[in-house]
Design a protein around this motif. Structure first.
Motif, PDB file in Angstrom:
ATOM      1  N   VAL A   1       0.897  -1.366  -0.284  1.00  0.00           N
ATOM      2  CA  VAL A   1       0.019  -0.126   0.009  1.00  0.00           C
ATOM      3  C   VAL A   1       0.837   1.158   0.031  1.00  0.00           C
ATOM      4  N   VAL A   2       0.739   2.138  -1.216  1.00  0.00           N
ATOM      5  CA  VAL A   2       1.679   3.201  -1.240  1.00  0.00           C
ATOM      6  C   VAL A   2       1.029   4.354  -0.464  1.00  0.00           C
ATOM      7  N   MET A   3      -0.383   4.524  -0.270  1.00  0.00           N
ATOM      8  CA  MET A   3      -0.943   5.604   0.111  1.00  0.00           C
ATOM      9  C   MET A   3      -2.346   5.416   0.594  1.00  0.00           C
ATOM     10  N   LEU A   4      -2.699   5.840   1.860  1.00  0.00           N
ATOM     11  CA  LEU A   4      -4.098   5.662   2.476  1.00  0.00           C
ATOM     12  C   LEU A   4      -4.557   6.929   2.465  1.00  0.00           C
ATOM     13  N   VAL A   5      -5.829   7.241   1.886  1.00  0.00           N
ATOM     14  CA  VAL A   5      -6.686   8.376   1.857  1.00  0.00           C
ATOM     15  C   VAL A   5      -7.965   8.395   2.666  1.00  0.00           C
ATOM     16  N   ASN A   6      -7.978   9.052   3.717  1.00  0.00           N
ATOM     17  CA  ASN A   6      -9.046   9.195   4.472  1.00  0.00           C
ATOM     18  C   ASN A   6      -9.278  10.527   5.205  1.00  0.00           C
ATOM     19  N   GLY A   7      -9.486  11.217   4.376  1.00  0.00           N
ATOM     20  CA  GLY A   7      -9.632  12.920   5.000  1.00  0.00           C
ATOM     21  C   GLY A   7      -8.576  13.350   5.607  1.00  0.00           C
ATOM     22  N   LYS A   8      -8.549  13.854   6.795  1.00  0.00           N
ATOM     23  CA  LYS A   8      -7.216  14.208   7.576  1.00  0.00           C
ATOM     24  C   LYS A   8      -6.396  13.237   7.945  1.00  0.00           C
ATOM     25  N   LYS A   9      -6.834  12.069   8.020  1.00  0.00           N
ATOM     26  CA  LYS A   9      -6.046  10.690   8.578  1.00  0.00           C
ATOM     27  C   LYS A   9      -5.416  10.240   7.385  1.00  0.00           C
ATOM     28  N   SER A  10      -5.008  10.812   6.397  1.00  0.00           N
ATOM     29  CA  SER A  10      -4.338   9.858   5.062  1.00  0.00           C
ATOM     30  C   SER A  10      -2.871   9.914   5.726  1.00  0.00           C
ATOM     31  N   LYS A  11      -2.371   8.701   5.115  1.00  0.00           N
ATOM     32  CA  LYS A  11      -1.045   8.214   5.301  1.00  0.00           C
ATOM     33  C   LYS A  11      -0.103   8.187   4.050  1.00  0.00           C
TER      34      LYS A  11
END
Length: 119
Positions: A38-48
């Motif tokens: 997983v290169v990137m997780l996007v969940n609003g302000k909790k993105s990683k």
């Protein structure tokens, strides 16, 4: 929430409840598949964003079918030489239904940052 995952030398945007066509996998239909790159997780302000991958983040899916894409025509020609070559190709792919995106933060990583901050 969505995740950017690397598989088959390409990156794909995956969302829960949707399917994606990826490079051909060796698994059978109805098998469970787990993507751990997983290169990137996007969940609003909790993105990683990973360096290069997000630790302990996975995406789970189920193989729906194996199929071939539409035919493309490869045509080669050299002007004034009489050289012509026509060839067709159908790329194989695997359709995967995305079931769940796991975005757990590892406890070891959280404890490492606390120890580093205390020193």
């Amino acid at each position: 929430m969505y995740a950017i995952v690397e598989t088959g030398g390409k990156q794909y945007k995956l969302e829960e409840g949707r399917y994606v066509d990826i490079e051909l996998l060796d698994n059978n239909v109805n098998d469970k598949v787990t993507f751990d790159k997983v290169v990137m997780l996007v969940n609003g302000k909790k993105s990683k964003v990973g360096t290069p991958y997000v630790d302990s983040a996975t995406v789970e899916g189920t193989i729906v079918k194996h199929d071939k894409a539409k035919k493309i025509i490869v045509f080669k020609q050299r002007p004034k030489k009489g050289y012509r070559k026509k060839q067709g190709h159908r790329q194989q792919f695997t359709r995967v239904m995305i079931n769940k995106i796991n975005a757990k933060a590892s406890k070891k990583a959280a404890s490492d940052t606390n120890e580093a901050g205390e020193e």
